[in-house]
Design a protein around this motif. Structure first.
Motif, PDB file in Angstrom:
ATOM      1  N   GLY A 104      41.951  38.633  53.651  1.00 53.23           N
ATOM      2  CA  GLY A 104      42.212  37.294  53.113  1.00 53.23           C
ATOM      3  C   GLY A 104      41.062  36.702  52.321  1.00 53.23           C
ATOM      4  O   GLY A 104      41.291  36.089  51.277  1.00 53.23           O
ATOM      5  N   ASP A 105      39.815  36.913  52.806  1.00 50.31           N
ATOM      6  CA  ASP A 105      38.672  36.313  52.102  1.00 50.31           C
ATOM      7  C   ASP A 105      38.592  36.806  50.665  1.00 50.31           C
ATOM      8  O   ASP A 105      38.280  36.052  49.744  1.00 50.31           O
ATOM      9  CB  ASP A 105      37.365  36.652  52.843  1.00 50.31           C
ATOM     10  CG  ASP A 105      37.295  35.940  54.189  1.00 50.31           C
ATOM     11  OD1 ASP A 105      37.882  34.840  54.304  1.00 50.31           O
ATOM     12  OD2 ASP A 105      36.673  36.486  55.119  1.00 50.31           O
ATOM     13  N   ASP A 106      38.876  38.103  50.507  1.00 56.52           N
ATOM     14  CA  ASP A 106      38.832  38.687  49.171  1.00 56.52           C
ATOM     15  C   ASP A 106      39.858  38.020  48.253  1.00 56.52           C
ATOM     16  O   ASP A 106      39.569  37.706  47.098  1.00 56.52           O
ATOM     17  CB  ASP A 106      39.098  40.200  49.283  1.00 56.52           C
ATOM     18  CG  ASP A 106      39.059  40.884  47.946  1.00 56.52           C
ATOM     19  OD1 ASP A 106      37.950  41.232  47.513  1.00 56.52           O
ATOM     20  OD2 ASP A 106      40.124  41.045  47.321  1.00 56.52           O
ATOM     21  N   LEU A 107      41.057  37.787  48.762  1.00 60.51           N
ATOM     22  CA  LEU A 107      42.096  37.158  47.932  1.00 60.51           C
ATOM     23  C   LEU A 107      41.731  35.716  47.591  1.00 60.51           C
ATOM     24  O   LEU A 107      41.988  35.252  46.475  1.00 60.51           O
ATOM     25  CB  LEU A 107      43.454  37.206  48.647  1.00 60.51           C
ATOM     26  CG  LEU A 107      44.099  38.585  48.766  1.00 60.51           C
ATOM     27  CD1 LEU A 107      45.460  38.481  49.451  1.00 60.51           C
ATOM     28  CD2 LEU A 107      44.269  39.230  47.399  1.00 60.51           C
ATOM     29  N   ILE A 108      41.147  35.010  48.547  1.00 60.35           N
ATOM     30  CA  ILE A 108      40.751  33.619  48.274  1.00 60.35           C
ATOM     31  C   ILE A 108      39.702  33.590  47.167  1.00 60.35           C
ATOM     32  O   ILE A 108      39.774  32.794  46.229  1.00 60.35           O
ATOM     33  CB  ILE A 108      40.208  32.957  49.556  1.00 60.35           C
ATOM     34  CG1 ILE A 108      41.333  32.800  50.588  1.00 60.35           C
ATOM     35  CG2 ILE A 108      39.590  31.593  49.237  1.00 60.35           C
ATOM     36  CD1 ILE A 108      40.864  32.326  51.956  1.00 60.35           C
ATOM     37  N   GLU A 109      38.752  34.519  47.258  1.00 62.14           N
ATOM     38  CA  GLU A 109      37.701  34.579  46.248  1.00 62.14           C
ATOM     39  C   GLU A 109      38.279  34.893  44.860  1.00 62.14           C
ATOM     40  O   GLU A 109      37.816  34.367  43.854  1.00 62.14           O
ATOM     41  CB  GLU A 109      36.712  35.674  46.658  1.00 62.14           C
ATOM     42  CG  GLU A 109      35.361  35.572  46.002  1.00 62.14           C
ATOM     43  CD  GLU A 109      34.446  36.635  46.586  1.00 62.14           C
ATOM     44  OE1 GLU A 109      33.910  37.415  45.793  1.00 62.14           O
ATOM     45  OE2 GLU A 109      34.303  36.695  47.834  1.00 62.14           O
ATOM     46  N   THR A 110      39.293  35.744  44.828  1.00 59.63           N
ATOM     47  CA  THR A 110      39.940  36.100  43.552  1.00 59.63           C
ATOM     48  C   THR A 110      40.878  34.994  43.074  1.00 59.63           C
ATOM     49  O   THR A 110      41.334  35.027  41.934  1.00 59.63           O
ATOM     50  CB  THR A 110      40.761  37.398  43.743  1.00 59.63           C
ATOM     51  OG1 THR A 110      39.927  38.382  44.337  1.00 59.63           O
ATOM     52  CG2 THR A 110      41.276  37.950  42.438  1.00 59.63           C
ATOM     53  N   ALA A 111      41.159  34.041  43.929  1.00 62.03           N
ATOM     54  CA  ALA A 111      42.183  33.024  43.641  1.00 62.03           C
ATOM     55  C   ALA A 111      43.514  33.698  43.328  1.00 62.03           C
ATOM     56  O   ALA A 111      44.180  33.386  42.329  1.00 62.03           O
ATOM     57  CB  ALA A 111      41.757  32.086  42.520  1.00 62.03           C
ATOM     58  N   ALA A 112      43.866  34.670  44.165  1.00 58.95           N
ATOM     59  CA  ALA A 112      45.153  35.354  44.033  1.00 58.95           C
ATOM     60  C   ALA A 112      45.988  35.023  45.263  1.00 58.95           C
ATOM     61  O   ALA A 112      45.453  34.785  46.341  1.00 58.95           O
ATOM     62  CB  ALA A 112      44.947  36.858  43.933  1.00 58.95           C
TER      63      ALA A 112
END
Ligand SMILES: *Cc1c(COP(=O)(O)O)cnc(C)c1O
Length: 373
Positions: A95-103
């Motif tokens: 999840g953190d990765d997706l939040i950072e990507t704004a995806a």
């Protein structure tokens, strides 16, 4: 367009980015007032997301669908303003990765929804999310019981629901009763959820009519010139041309065999062109001809000519006996193009155009044509 190609190139993929943009505009016009997104997973179906995503964004596309978090990161870099949906959803702990990507993950099971909601709570944010409902494909998607549990348990209230979607199983066939069944199931299942924009149709489904458009359609294949829908022509034009060089032409006397395992016997004298593309370039070995079976075709100077013998790793042999005019070393042969559509190549290989497109090899010289640039 061949003028741009170095003499050393043995195989060439030409992608017409203006045609991608034009196809997107034609589909957007067809589904208005619904929004038209773009599915750009698998490197834009093998055509090069680096070039296709900016061309679509420039044409006005705002919503992009990718399959994986890695693809989302690439899409974010190429389209900073876009809405990006990740069809594979949320892998545990990702999840953190997706939040950072704004995806936005497309959440398709209750565990993933709970994990995303927990992350939202931990961060004190109402994270945006898309939900996928299963309307009968039985691949990804929440069933009715799970979605009701999530609503009554208050889990969905912790998220900002941006899209509720489902996917059709048989939309290529307008006469299939499953289309209407899935439409009814999608309407019923989505009615239990908080109000959000809805999406059901991909390239073929959007051709089934306005009932299937809802708020957003998600074509991929049609943008790249594919004709998945069998009930009439999708208003798109070809995007990709694949060509390979003739390396030599030889006369094969009657009785000789051609290629590996000697499966192809020349029953009369044949003129054979050896062409520089093979299964390592995505020409499926099923396109071989021999042992009484016909195989695939190529196009030479506007004439179709059959493959003779086995497709090998780097080469095919083509029967050019009946091609008018001289076929010479260095000539370009078309493997996929306006006169050899993806569907025809897919059918000859015992598969579908989608698989042909997404298997184009890595060693082609790639040319991008962009009349809009
Ligand atoms: C791949 C995919 C699409 C796009 O399908 P096309 O047939 O290429 O238009 C749309 N929605 C979902 C869920 C997909 O997996």
């Amino acid at each position: 367009m061949s003028a741009l190609v170095p003499e050393t190139a043995t195989g060439i993929v030409t992608v017409d980015l203006s045609a991608v943009a034009e196809n997107w505009r034609a589909l957007a016009a067809r589904v208005r007032p619904a929004e038209c997104g773009a599915v750009v997973k698998a490197d834009a179906y093998g055509l090069g997301a680096d070039r296709v995503i900016p061309a679509l964004a420039k044409a006005g596309c705002r919503s992009f669908f990718v399959a994986t978090p890695d693809e989302a990161r690439q899409a974010r870099r190429l389209a900073p303003q876009a809405v990006i949906y990740v069809l594979d959803g949320l892998m545990p702990g990702s999840g953190d990765d997706l939040i950072e990507t704004a995806a936005m993950p497309v959440l398709s099971n209750a565990d993933a929804v709970r994990e995303w909601a927990a992350l939202a709570q931990a961060r004190g944010l109402r994270l945006p999310a898309a939900l996928q409902l299963d309307s009968g494909l039985n691949r990804l998607g929440l069933g009715e019981a799970d979605s009701l549990t999530l609503v009554t348990g208050g889990v969905l209230a912790r998220l900002a629901l941006k899209l509720v979607m489902s996917h059709l199983a048989c939309a290529d066939d307008p006469d299939d009763a499953k289309n209407g069944q899935q439409l009814a199931a999608f309407r019923r299942l989505s009615s239990h959820l908080p109000r959000a924009p809805l999406s059901l149709a991909a390239s073929d489904g959007l051709m089934l009519g306005a009932d299937f458009h809802f708020d957003l359609v998600r074509p991929g294949y049609a943008l790249y010139g594919g004709q998945a829908f069998k009930g009439g022509a999708t208003p798109v034009k070809p995007v990709v041309r694949v060509e390979a060089r003739v390396l030599q032409v030889r006369d094969v006397p009657a009785g000789e065999t051609i290629g590996y395992s000697a499966t192809y016997v020349a029953t009369s004298a044949r003129r054979i062109a050896t062409v520089a593309a093979g299964y390592a370039d995505g020409l499926f070995r099923r396109l071989s001809a021999g042992d009484g079976e016909t195989g695939g075709m190529v196009s030479i100077a506007g004439h179709l000519a059959p493959i003779a013998g086995r497709v090998s790793m780097d080469l095919i042999t083509v029967d050019v006996t009946d091609v008018p005019g001289v076929v010479a070393r260095g000539d370009l042969v078309t493997l996929i193009g306006p006169d050899l559509p993806l569907e025809a190549v897919g059918a000859a290989a015992g598969t579908i155009g989608y698989e042909v497109l997404t298997n184009l090899g890595r060693r082609y010289h790639r040319c991008y044509v962009d009349g809009d640039a």
